[in-house]
Design a protein around this motif. Structure first.
Motif, PDB file in Angstrom:
ATOM      1  N   ILE A 187       0.683  -1.193  -0.043  1.00 16.77           N
ATOM      2  CA  ILE A 187      -0.055   0.113   0.077  1.00 16.77           C
ATOM      3  C   ILE A 187       0.709   1.331   0.079  1.00 16.77           C
ATOM      4  N   ARG A 188       1.966   1.158   0.786  1.00 16.19           N
ATOM      5  CA  ARG A 188       2.787   2.377   0.913  1.00 16.19           C
ATOM      6  C   ARG A 188       3.316   2.867  -0.374  1.00 16.19           C
ATOM      7  N   LYS A 189       3.635   1.932  -1.174  1.00 11.58           N
ATOM      8  CA  LYS A 189       4.434   2.167  -2.382  1.00 11.58           C
ATOM      9  C   LYS A 189       3.074   2.572  -3.575  1.00 11.58           C
ATOM     10  N   ILE A 190       1.993   2.549  -3.302  1.00 10.92           N
ATOM     11  CA  ILE A 190       0.847   2.944  -4.035  1.00 10.92           C
ATOM     12  C   ILE A 190       0.722   4.490  -3.621  1.00 10.92           C
ATOM     13  N   VAL A 191       0.468   4.620  -2.373  1.00  7.50           N
ATOM     14  CA  VAL A 191       0.021   6.255  -1.926  1.00  7.50           C
ATOM     15  C   VAL A 191       1.088   6.788  -1.344  1.00  7.50           C
ATOM     16  N   MET A 192       2.356   6.282  -1.191  1.00  2.00           N
ATOM     17  CA  MET A 192       3.665   6.780  -0.723  1.00  2.00           C
ATOM     18  C   MET A 192       3.614   7.576   0.915  1.00  2.00           C
ATOM     19  N   ASN A 193       2.507   7.939   1.380  1.00  2.00           N
ATOM     20  CA  ASN A 193       2.351   8.756   2.837  1.00  2.00           C
ATOM     21  C   ASN A 193       2.165   7.760   3.789  1.00  2.00           C
ATOM     22  N   HIS A 194       2.772   7.665   4.918  1.00  2.00           N
ATOM     23  CA  HIS A 194       2.500   6.618   6.134  1.00  2.00           C
ATOM     24  C   HIS A 194       0.953   6.657   6.582  1.00  2.00           C
ATOM     25  N   ASP A 195       0.629   8.113   7.014  1.00  2.00           N
ATOM     26  CA  ASP A 195      -0.639   8.137   7.555  1.00  2.00           C
ATOM     27  C   ASP A 195      -1.780   7.423   6.630  1.00  2.00           C
ATOM     28  N   ASP A 196      -1.646   7.833   5.530  1.00  2.00           N
ATOM     29  CA  ASP A 196      -2.792   7.170   4.343  1.00  2.00           C
ATOM     30  C   ASP A 196      -2.557   5.571   4.478  1.00  2.00           C
ATOM     31  N   THR A 197      -1.391   4.963   4.387  1.00  2.00           N
ATOM     32  CA  THR A 197      -1.000   3.739   4.356  1.00  2.00           C
ATOM     33  C   THR A 197      -1.629   3.249   5.488  1.00  2.00           C
ATOM     34  N   ASP A 198      -1.612   3.949   6.783  1.00  6.80           N
ATOM     35  CA  ASP A 198      -2.034   3.105   7.935  1.00  6.80           C
ATOM     36  C   ASP A 198      -3.667   3.061   8.023  1.00  6.80           C
ATOM     37  N   ASP A 199      -4.229   4.203   7.565  1.00 10.20           N
ATOM     38  CA  ASP A 199      -5.610   4.258   7.280  1.00 10.20           C
ATOM     39  C   ASP A 199      -6.145   3.116   6.393  1.00 10.20           C
TER      40      ASP A 199
END
Lengths: 198, 153
Positions: A52-64
């Motif tokens: 997920i992180r590689k798709i959306v980049m940002n940690h907070d978005d990935t966590d959600d």
């Protein structure tokens, strides 16, 4: 010697298959659901997170998104038809959730594809959890410029080393199309990096 | 395609293939617990929210009623500045006209001329704009003979 190695691999695969079947059965039973779910979370959380992180980049978005993925699994596991492996199912949900998140961003800010890459570039630039050196940052910036599908295929192949056959099940795209996507992605990244060097 | 794979290996040869990203400390260790809390929250029905859902139609009806009242009262106030007074005045005028026109002719025969005139003069006072003495005299002359008037006295 080679055949012995093959046998060990096959044995490991069947043990994993057995474990997965047991895990799915427990996930579907009321009494063991919670414990089985904890096992599922622990087993796949890191791989899903990085995907997920590689798709959306940002940690907070990935966590959600990662939490949303597991909540969906918790709610819908009874309907899991076992046509594919748990790994494939989870990755498919994670990919769809990540893409939906980007779609929402696009709708929210009425932005085009280019502006999505701007959004991802901003996320990368402001990411306090980015640890890469200059070359890695350039590579990430090049990846961001790719169309959505090519970006996902490139990341899955280059970083996660997922086989095309598995990727085909997750993304529900033919192996040939995935190979072509990867080929074009590499070409574009090469061009981007050449331009950067000039 | 094989060429592409070799190409990328050469091109990215200097790159560390690992993740250039990191996560906050103890992120993966605490993730399962945070997820558990969130699932529990999701499964608990939110009382405040459900109360609002029940009240929503009533609140919407009340809001619509207020809106309709505003839409009616604002133009009335704008176009008829005296508002209630204007309507009452119109009502009074209508009533007085009706009472004058509704005096039945047969009843006049039961009153004396003096009673009749005093009754008519009351109406006349109210409706001085619409009924004059001449009009009244004409009306009596047209409808009653001298005999009728004298006989009833």
């Amino acid at each position: 010697m080679e055949s012995e190695k093959q046998n060990i691999i096959q044995l490991r695969a069947s043990i994993m298959d057995l474990n997965e079947k047991e895990l799915i059965a427990n996930l579907k039973s009321d009494g063991n659901k919670e414990k089985a779910f904890q096992v599922l979370v622990k087993t796949y959380q890191e791989r899903l997170y990085w995907h997920i992180r590689k798709i959306v980049m940002n940690h907070d978005d990935t966590d959600d998104i990662l939490q949303n993925v597991y909540i969906k699994v918790w709610k819908n596991v009874d309907g899991f038809r076992e046509d594919s492996s748990l790994f494939t199912w989870l990755f498919r949900i994670a990919t769809n959730e990540s893409l939906s998140h980007l779609q929402k961003q696009r709708r929210h800010s009425i932005v085009s594809m280019n502006e999505i890459s701007d959004y991802l570039t901003d996320s990368l630039e402001s990411d306090v959890y980015f640890d890469g050196d200059e070359i890695q940052k350039k590579l990430q910036l090049a990846i961001i410029q790719l169309p959505e599908k090519q970006r996902i295929v490139f990341n899955m192949k280059y970083f996660d080393e997922i086989k095309y056959e598995e990727m085909s099940e997750i993304l529900q795209t033919s192996v040939g199309a995935l190979k072509a996507s990867f080929h074009f992605a590499v070409k574009k990244i090469e061009e981007f990096l050449k331009e950067e060097r000039k | 395609m094989k060429k592409t794979d070799e190409n990328i290996e050469n091109w990215f040869g200097n790159l560390k293939k690992g993740q250039p990203f990191r996560v906050p400390e103890s992120y993966f260790e605490t993730f399962a617990d945070r997820l558990k809390v969130r699932i529990e929250e999701e499964e608990q029905p939110n009382k405040k929210r459900s109360l609002f859902i029940y009240l929503k139609p009533i609140l919407m009806m009340a809001a619509s009623f207020v809106l309709v009242m505003l839409l009616v009262s604002v133009p009335i106030k704008k176009f008829f500045p005296s508002g209630k007074g204007y309507i009452a005045q119109r009502q009074l005028n209508t009533d007085s006209i009706d009472s004058a026109s509704l005096i039945p002719a047969t009843l006049i025969s039961y009153f004396s001329e003096g009673q009749f005139l005093s009754a008519v003069s009351d109406v006349k006072e109210l409706e001085s704009d619409t009924l004059s003495t001449d009009n009244l005299a004409d009306y009596i002359a047209a409808n009653y003979s001298e005999y009728d008037i004298i006989a009833n006295n």
